[in-house]
Design an enzyme around this catalytic site. Structure first.
Site, PDB file in Angstrom:
ATOM      1  N   ALA A 255       0.831  -1.199   0.000  1.00 47.15           N
ATOM      2  CA  ALA A 255       0.000   0.000   0.000  1.00 47.15           C
ATOM      3  C   ALA A 255       0.865   1.247   0.000  1.00 47.15           C
ATOM      4  O   ALA A 255       1.922   1.294   0.646  1.00 47.15           O
ATOM      5  CB  ALA A 255      -0.919   0.013   1.221  1.00 47.15           C
ATOM      6  N   SER A 256       0.429   2.267  -0.743  1.00 46.26           N
ATOM      7  CA  SER A 256       1.101   3.568  -0.801  1.00 46.26           C
ATOM      8  C   SER A 256       2.533   3.386  -1.301  1.00 46.26           C
ATOM      9  O   SER A 256       2.740   2.812  -2.361  1.00 46.26           O
ATOM     10  CB  SER A 256       1.031   4.249   0.566  1.00 46.26           C
ATOM     11  OG  SER A 256       1.449   5.589   0.504  1.00 46.26           O
ATOM     12  N   MET A 257       3.558   3.814  -0.551  1.00 46.43           N
ATOM     13  CA  MET A 257       4.936   3.579  -0.971  1.00 46.43           C
ATOM     14  C   MET A 257       5.221   2.089  -1.122  1.00 46.43           C
ATOM     15  O   MET A 257       6.130   1.676  -1.845  1.00 46.43           O
ATOM     16  CB  MET A 257       5.899   4.212   0.019  1.00 46.43           C
ATOM     17  CG  MET A 257       7.377   4.101  -0.315  1.00 46.43           C
ATOM     18  SD  MET A 257       8.370   4.942   0.936  1.00 46.43           S
ATOM     19  CE  MET A 257       9.997   4.255   0.603  1.00 46.43           C
TER      20      MET A 257
ATOM     21  N   GLY B   1       3.540   0.340  -2.838  1.00 44.35           N
ATOM     22  CA  GLY B   1       3.315   0.110  -4.258  1.00 44.35           C
ATOM     23  C   GLY B   1       4.558   0.213  -5.104  1.00 44.35           C
ATOM     24  O   GLY B   1       4.532  -0.121  -6.295  1.00 44.35           O
TER      25      GLY B   1
ATOM     26  N   LEU C 134      -0.980  -0.996  -4.589  1.00 41.77           N
ATOM     27  CA  LEU C 134      -2.104  -0.176  -4.144  1.00 41.77           C
ATOM     28  C   LEU C 134      -1.572   1.137  -3.561  1.00 41.77           C
ATOM     29  O   LEU C 134      -1.441   1.269  -2.354  1.00 41.77           O
ATOM     30  CB  LEU C 134      -2.879  -0.953  -3.065  1.00 41.77           C
ATOM     31  CG  LEU C 134      -4.179  -0.352  -2.575  1.00 41.77           C
ATOM     32  CD1 LEU C 134      -5.296  -0.679  -3.530  1.00 41.77           C
ATOM     33  CD2 LEU C 134      -4.521  -0.860  -1.178  1.00 41.77           C
TER      34      LEU C 134
END
Length: 409
Positions: free
Chosen positions: A231-233, A235, A254
């Site tokens: 998720a976020s970084m 990703g 994501l």
């Protein structure tokens, strides 16, 4: 999505939307979030902390009272909400790593989550994953108590989120679909940064590798169907790991991130090579002053720089920018990924706009770009605010990807 609170402060609004989004999996209650926000002065980090801490303390007290009275479901639900509210309370304080309020709220968040975890059926199990000369904290979710091997999702957060938050950011959604789930914090993330002093590292395959090794010791894990979600970084970190560890059967970004060097240099009015050279220079008072001015004028940049210095273990905004340059999937790294890959993209991502498309363009594996729009209420970073919609689409894709997966030989 038009801000419902803090219209002049995108950082405060996104963090509010993040908590609104976690309502979908038990991480908040609408009225609690609204009344907390009404007590906050926009841009005031102390006000933010005090308001969320007050709500967290109240809800945690209700959880303890419910548990003492034998009301296990009520206690579990309240502990979950309190955990997320404590996480929010210390979020903006990392500009001063010695601030005692950080560990107070962080430790309370973990304690509340662990109390909630014990009240699930099956219980969510805290685990320690062997890593170099220490351990990574995490949680194992089981679909049932049979010990049957099941498709498994390993997942982790990004730049600033906790492993406990991953309950709301994908773990609960996967578990209710019958997956085994292993969540963990890697180096630089809260569970290792706060108490062990571990800092982020770009070669995330050396973090995911030990987590997969651990997962494969668990009878609940199907070794041929281990997926990875970042998720976020995360990703960027997850595809980096999948590029070098082909035990990953499917990959979810994501959202997708290709090159954090783009982010580090985007605000410097110079050709990229020159911007990189100056970020890495031993001294550059002019650029230092430029970055300080930018932080003063941008609430989002102020928070990102302060937290980035904390997570990377550096002393200046310029040193943080230089560290970010090492986080990328260039030079053929993205092209090494072989497993089916889902790249999510929010149309109004305030952090990584355009990055998912770059990653998608460089993939040579079976790939899907999943775009989320404002009309769906899902255009924000990591689809915050539309998590039921987002995870339905993510796990429908993953169901199909793993159903057709042929183990590598």
């Amino acid at each position: 999505m038009k801000p419902l609170f803090f219209p002049g402060n995108p950082s405060f609004w996104y963090e509010t939307l993040r908590t609104f989004g976690h309502i979908a999996y038990g991480g908040g209650d609408f009225g609690e979030v609204v009344t907390t926000c009404e007590r906050i002065t926009a841009g005031d980090y102390d006000s933010w902390h005090d308001a969320w801490l007050g709500t967290a303390d109240r809800v945690a007290g209700e959880a303890r009272a419910a548990l003492a009275a034998g009301h296990r479901v009520s206690a579990r639900d309240a502990f979950l909400r309190a955990s997320n509210y404590y996480r929010a309370a210390e979020f903006f304080l990392h500009g001063d790593p010695a601030d005692p309020r950080i560990l107070h709220a962080y430790d309370a968040s973990v304690a509340c989550f662990r109390q909630a975890a014990a009240l699930f059926t099956p219980a969510v199990e805290p685990v320690e994953i062997p890593y170099e000369d220490t351990v990574l904290p995490g949680y194992l979710y089981r679909a049932d108590d049979s010990g049957t091997p099941r498709p498994t999702v390993l997942m982790f957060n990004g730049f600033d989120g906790t492993v406990e938050e991953m309950h709301f950011f994908g773990a609960a959604a996967a578990a209710e679909r019958g997956y085994t789930v292993l969540t963990f914090d890697g180096p630089g993330q809260p569970g290792t940064r706060h108490h062990q002093g571990l800092l982020f590292r770009p070669d995330w395959e050396n973090v995911v590798g030990p987590a997969i090794d651990y997962a494969l010791t668990r009878p609940e894990v199907d070794p041929a169907r281990v997926a990875l979600l970042g998720a976020s970084m995360g990703g960027l970190l997850a595809p980096r790991a999948a590029a070098f560890d082909h035990r990953v059967a499917a990959l979810v970004c994501l959202d997708g991130v290709y090159d954090l060097g783009d982010i580090a240099t985007s605000g410097i009015p110079l050709p990229r090579a020159e911007a990189e050279r100056r970020l890495r220079a031993d001294q550059d008072p002019e650029l230092d002053a430029m970055l300080e001015d930018a932080m003063a004028s941008s609430p989002m940049l102020r928070w990102a720089m302060e937290h980035g210095m904390f997570a990377m273990g550096v002393d200046t905004p310029r040193a943080f920018g230089a560290a970010y340059l090492d986080y990328h999937l260039r030079d053929g790294i993205a092209e090494k990924i072989t497993c089916p890959t889902l790249v999510c993209a929010g149309a109004d991502d305030g952090f990584f706009r355009g990055q998912p498309e770059q990653l998608y363009e460089h993939l040579t594996c079976p790939r899907t770009l999943l775009e989320f729009t404002a009309g769906q209420g899902a255009d924000a970073h990591c689809q915050s605010g539309a998590q039921r919609l987002a995870f339905a689409r993510v796990y429908d894709w993953l169901d199909d990807a793993l159903a057709h997966h042929t183990p590598a030989r």
